[in-house]
Design an enzyme around this catalytic site. Structure first.
Site, mmCIF file in Angstrom:
data_model
loop_
_atom_site.group_PDB
_atom_site.id
_atom_site.type_symbol
_atom_site.label_atom_id
_atom_site.label_comp_id
_atom_site.label_asym_id
_atom_site.label_seq_id
_atom_site.Cartn_x
_atom_site.Cartn_y
_atom_site.Cartn_z
ATOM 1 N N SER A 53 1.170 -1.212 -0.003
ATOM 2 C CA SER A 53 0.229 -0.077 0.408
ATOM 3 C C SER A 53 0.695 1.605 0.347
ATOM 4 O O SER A 53 0.876 2.001 1.317
ATOM 5 C CB SER A 53 -0.843 -0.257 1.187
ATOM 6 O OG SER A 53 -0.217 -0.087 1.925
ATOM 7 N N HIS A 169 -3.354 -6.203 2.467
ATOM 8 C CA HIS A 169 -2.476 -6.881 3.244
ATOM 9 C C HIS A 169 -3.368 -8.845 3.167
ATOM 10 O O HIS A 169 -2.671 -9.486 3.916
ATOM 11 C CB HIS A 169 -1.985 -6.871 4.495
ATOM 12 C CG HIS A 169 -0.442 -5.612 4.318
ATOM 13 N ND1 HIS A 169 -0.223 -4.710 5.014
ATOM 14 C CD2 HIS A 169 -0.822 -4.511 3.284
ATOM 15 C CE1 HIS A 169 -0.022 -3.595 4.922
ATOM 16 N NE2 HIS A 169 0.458 -4.060 3.563
ATOM 17 N N GLN A 177 -6.652 -1.356 7.728
ATOM 18 C CA GLN A 177 -4.908 -2.616 6.398
ATOM 19 C C GLN A 177 -4.714 -2.995 8.213
ATOM 20 O O GLN A 177 -4.399 -4.125 8.032
ATOM 21 C CB GLN A 177 -4.429 -1.702 6.628
ATOM 22 C CG GLN A 177 -2.624 -2.457 5.919
ATOM 23 C CD GLN A 177 -2.329 -1.363 5.591
ATOM 24 O OE1 GLN A 177 -2.355 -1.223 4.128
ATOM 25 N NE2 GLN A 177 -1.285 -1.170 5.591
ATOM 26 N N GLU A 178 -4.824 -1.807 9.166
ATOM 27 C CA GLU A 178 -3.710 -2.932 10.546
ATOM 28 C C GLU A 178 -5.285 -2.408 11.547
ATOM 29 O O GLU A 178 -5.104 -1.414 11.920
ATOM 30 C CB GLU A 178 -2.866 -2.420 10.325
ATOM 31 C CG GLU A 178 -1.833 -2.622 9.529
ATOM 32 C CD GLU A 178 -0.334 -2.166 8.813
ATOM 33 O OE1 GLU A 178 -0.110 -1.326 10.235
ATOM 34 O OE2 GLU A 178 -0.351 -1.711 8.166
ATOM 35 N N GLU A 219 1.520 -9.731 7.390
ATOM 36 C CA GLU A 219 2.068 -9.186 8.601
ATOM 37 C C GLU A 219 1.774 -10.266 9.897
ATOM 38 O O GLU A 219 2.201 -10.295 10.755
ATOM 39 C CB GLU A 219 2.220 -7.510 8.621
ATOM 40 C CG GLU A 219 1.975 -6.712 7.437
ATOM 41 C CD GLU A 219 2.317 -5.269 7.758
ATOM 42 O OE1 GLU A 219 1.675 -5.149 8.764
ATOM 43 O OE2 GLU A 219 2.771 -4.543 7.267
ATOM 44 N N ASP A 259 -3.917 1.340 11.702
ATOM 45 C CA ASP A 259 -3.559 1.512 10.094
ATOM 46 C C ASP A 259 -4.392 1.916 9.203
ATOM 47 O O ASP A 259 -4.837 0.405 8.913
ATOM 48 C CB ASP A 259 -2.627 1.326 9.529
ATOM 49 C CG ASP A 259 -1.390 2.004 8.604
ATOM 50 O OD1 ASP A 259 -1.581 3.406 8.098
ATOM 51 O OD2 ASP A 259 -0.766 1.441 7.910
ATOM 52 N N GLU A 306 -3.000 5.847 12.034
ATOM 53 C CA GLU A 306 -2.388 5.830 10.997
ATOM 54 C C GLU A 306 -3.247 6.652 9.456
ATOM 55 O O GLU A 306 -3.852 5.692 9.164
ATOM 56 C CB GLU A 306 -1.602 5.046 10.884
ATOM 57 C CG GLU A 306 -0.596 5.136 9.929
ATOM 58 C CD GLU A 306 0.687 4.088 9.556
ATOM 59 O OE1 GLU A 306 1.105 3.317 11.398
ATOM 60 O OE2 GLU A 306 1.373 3.090 8.783
ATOM 61 N N ASP A 333 1.991 8.055 6.959
ATOM 62 C CA ASP A 333 2.467 7.140 6.299
ATOM 63 C C ASP A 333 2.458 7.852 5.149
ATOM 64 O O ASP A 333 3.370 8.338 4.185
ATOM 65 C CB ASP A 333 1.807 5.756 6.976
ATOM 66 C CG ASP A 333 2.799 4.606 5.591
ATOM 67 O OD1 ASP A 333 3.455 5.161 5.306
ATOM 68 O OD2 ASP A 333 2.045 3.625 5.767
ATOM 69 N N LYS A 358 9.737 5.055 6.850
ATOM 70 C CA LYS A 358 10.311 4.012 6.641
ATOM 71 C C LYS A 358 11.234 4.268 5.018
ATOM 72 O O LYS A 358 11.121 5.036 4.938
ATOM 73 C CB LYS A 358 9.188 3.551 5.366
ATOM 74 C CG LYS A 358 7.673 2.966 6.309
ATOM 75 C CD LYS A 358 6.217 2.957 5.344
ATOM 76 C CE LYS A 358 5.312 2.017 5.741
ATOM 77 N NZ LYS A 358 3.985 2.221 4.743
ATOM 78 N N HIS A 386 8.726 -1.386 9.695
ATOM 79 C CA HIS A 386 8.854 -2.088 8.342
ATOM 80 C C HIS A 386 7.642 -2.262 7.342
ATOM 81 O O HIS A 386 7.356 -1.367 7.413
ATOM 82 C CB HIS A 386 8.375 -3.871 9.242
ATOM 83 C CG HIS A 386 6.769 -3.690 9.134
ATOM 84 N ND1 HIS A 386 6.344 -4.747 9.866
ATOM 85 C CD2 HIS A 386 6.376 -2.284 9.126
ATOM 86 C CE1 HIS A 386 4.711 -4.684 10.125
ATOM 87 N NE2 HIS A 386 4.365 -3.677 9.524
ATOM 88 N N ARG A 387 8.297 -2.629 5.987
ATOM 89 C CA ARG A 387 7.173 -2.789 4.799
ATOM 90 C C ARG A 387 6.461 -4.844 4.880
ATOM 91 O O ARG A 387 6.528 -5.092 5.915
ATOM 92 C CB ARG A 387 7.926 -2.410 3.711
ATOM 93 C CG ARG A 387 8.704 -1.566 3.283
ATOM 94 C CD ARG A 387 7.945 -0.109 3.687
ATOM 95 N NE ARG A 387 6.732 -0.095 3.370
ATOM 96 C CZ ARG A 387 6.281 0.870 2.119
ATOM 97 N NH1 ARG A 387 7.295 2.325 1.870
ATOM 98 N NH2 ARG A 387 5.516 1.340 1.465
ATOM 99 N N SER A 388 4.718 -4.353 4.781
ATOM 100 C CA SER A 388 4.438 -5.538 4.440
ATOM 101 C C SER A 388 5.175 -6.917 3.279
ATOM 102 O O SER A 388 4.886 -7.304 4.242
ATOM 103 C CB SER A 388 3.281 -5.118 3.593
ATOM 104 O OG SER A 388 3.080 -4.600 2.355
ATOM 105 N N LYS A 409 6.658 -0.498 14.455
ATOM 106 C CA LYS A 409 5.748 -1.156 14.340
ATOM 107 C C LYS A 409 5.883 -1.644 13.251
ATOM 108 O O LYS A 409 6.913 -1.878 11.925
ATOM 109 C CB LYS A 409 4.991 -0.177 13.175
ATOM 110 C CG LYS A 409 3.689 -0.863 12.920
ATOM 111 C CD LYS A 409 2.974 0.703 11.927
ATOM 112 C CE LYS A 409 2.889 0.421 10.844
ATOM 113 N NZ LYS A 409 1.765 0.638 9.496
HETATM 114 P P1 PGA Z 1 2.906 -1.091 2.971
HETATM 115 O O1 PGA Z 1 1.891 -1.408 4.834
HETATM 116 O O2 PGA Z 1 4.572 -1.525 3.714
HETATM 117 O O3 PGA Z 1 2.455 -2.377 2.298
HETATM 118 O O4 PGA Z 1 2.318 0.253 2.624
HETATM 119 C C1 PGA Z 1 2.965 -0.569 5.919
HETATM 120 C C2 PGA Z 1 1.703 0.162 5.887
HETATM 121 O O5 PGA Z 1 1.245 1.263 5.139
HETATM 122 O O6 PGA Z 1 2.182 0.904 7.201
HETATM 123 ZN ZN ZN Z 2 1.334 2.763 7.075
#
Ligand code: PGA
Ligand code: ZN
Length: 442
Positions: A53, A169, A177-178, A219, A259, A306, A333, A358, A386-388, A409
């Site tokens: 994402s 994800h 997403q989270e 994740e 998130d 987020e 983000d 990131k 991190h990243r996904s 995170k």
């Molecule tokens: P991504 O997701 O690594 O797929 O961008 C992580 C996030 O959105 O924080």
């Molecule tokens: Zn994010």
């Protein structure tokens, strides 16, 4: 002042290869060898993560686009750029600092978004250099980062643990997403980690008993299909139940964070003038979305949201910040993409109050530090992330401690790509001994 004798270290070689990330897609690994240190030669290796994402403003992750290999996701061009352009330019050279090395890479690329050599290639070299300096000087990576950044390097971060995955994800129809738990009422990082693990496994049993899937998303969090018209609040309730059943107190020891990655659920009916969100079967405005968030914040111990709105929806973000900015952490983000020019606009307009960090969004460690410093000066909190698409690389654990940023995170309590970072934090906590300070101390 830096004690590390960067100038006496000479780059002997730089070599990149194509490897696979946690999703089984290619990414880049870089080996960099230094001579002239306490240990000589000294090898530093770095593996580069990859998002799903992604924010539009991110530095360019170079992919081959050759549909015959890895569905176009190969990174042989980035590998070749490293081995054929970057390596010869660096071989035999010494740099007075990490910043000088990173600046040389930025100049070599010559584009504003690292589109020529690829941010994946450049970041791999930047991190591998740092790792090699760490080995050559026999300095743990977090200590070296602390010295360069100018901080104590003794703070173990509060983890935001993504125990239920949705959005891009997972494949379960959840827009958000989270769904994360945040252990903030503990004396030590290791105790906070244990609480997270116990809640994760309790949640597994609750899902199983309800005949919901316990398979996991990208994740490592569970990714069940949640029935009903308000599945998102249902998830929050399930997590609250898991916290209490595991024997912890929500709102005292364990808090919640989301998130939303809302850029990923823009409604097709959105126009240039009006951004709409496709949420739980309806297309709704930012105002309506914000009212839903405010309702949840009033009802549940949510302390951080987020990307609650899309990256271009600055008007919606302004409204969200006015409504909730004094109560909870609002993390940008996709909004800021670890880039000081976007962050500066956010600070000037009083949008959000926190930034997700990131390394691959910006492409060098030095530029990552600049974003963190700017945030700190503006009293925006920071979350190392991190990243996904991850690897076994644990750089972000060292980054979080080295900068004393206080939060990390790095996913759920399963899958080695996520756990590797937690394990590195356990090692660092042990190494620091009585000097270690947990940012989420009760
Ligand atoms: P991504 O997701 O690594 O797929 O961008 C992580 C996030 O959105 O924080
Ligand atoms: Zn994010």
């Amino acid at each position: 002042m830096s004690q590390t004798p960067f100038s006496s270290l000479k780059i002997e070689s730089v070599h990149a290869r194509e490897i696979l990330d946690s999703r089984g897609f290619p990414t880049i690994e870089v080996d960099l060898v230094l001579s002239g240190g306490k240990l000589s030669p000294a090898l530093g290796t770095a593996l580069v993560p990859s998002g799903a994402s992604t924010g539009e403003g991110e530095a360019i992750e170079l992919r081959d686009g050759d549909k015959k290999r890895y569905q176009g996701k190969g990174v042989l061009k980035a590998v070749a750029n490293t081995n054929e352009s970057i390596a010869p330019a660096l071989k035999g050279k010494s740099f007075p600092s990490l910043e000088a090395l990173d600046e040389a890479l930025i100049v070599l690329d010559g584009t504003p978004n690292k589109g020529k050599l690829g941010a994946n290639a450049i970041l791999g070299v930047s991190m591998a250099y740092l790792r090699a300096v760490s080995r050559a000087t026999d300095t743990p990576t977090f200590r070296l980062l602390a010295e360069i950044y100018g901080s104590e390097g003794t703070t173990l971060p509060v983890p935001m643990m993504n125990i239920l995955n949705g959005g891009k994800h997972a494949d379960n129809g959840l827009a958000i997403q989270e769904f994360m738990i945040v252990p903030r009422g503990f004396d030590k990082f290791s105790e906070a980690l244990r609480a997270g693990s116990e809640i994760f496994h309790t949640l597994k049993k609750i899902l199983h008993d309800r005949k919901l899937s316990t398979g996991v998303g990208d994740e490592g969090g569970f990714a069940p299909n949640i029935p009903g018209t308000h599945p998102h609040e249902e998830v929050i309730k399930l997590i609250m139940q898991a916290i209490e059943t595991a024997g912890y107190t929500a709102g005292k020891q364990i808090f919640l964070a989301l998130d939303c990655a809302a850029s990923e659920y823009l409604a097709k009916t959105s126009t240039k003038e009006r951004t709409l969100y496709a949420f739980e079967g309806r297309d709704i405005t930012a105002g309506e979305m914000n009212a839903i968030y405010a309702g949840w914040v009033a009802k549940y111990p949510i302390i951080s949201i987020e990307d609650g709105l899309a990256e271009h929806d600055w008007a919606g973000w302004a409204d969200l910040t006015t409504q909730l900015g004094s109560k909870i952490q609002l993390v940008g983000d996709d909004l800021f993409v670890t880039n000081i020019s976007f962050l500066k606009q956010g600070i000037d307009k009083k949008i959000a109050n926190s930034i997700l960090i990131k390394v691959n969004q910006i492409g060098t460690v030095t530029e990552t530090f600049r974003a963190m410093k700017m945030a700190k000066d503006a009293k925006y909190t920071q979350v190392a992330s991190h990243r996904s698409g991850e690897t076994e690389d644990t750089f972000i654990a060292d980054l979080a401690v080295g900068t004393d940023c206080g939060q990390i995170k790095t996913g759920s309590l399963s899958r080695t790509d996520r756990i590797a970072k937690y394990n590195q934090l356990l090692r660092i906590e042990e190494m620091l001994g009585s000097r270690a300070r947990y940012a989420g101390k009760k």
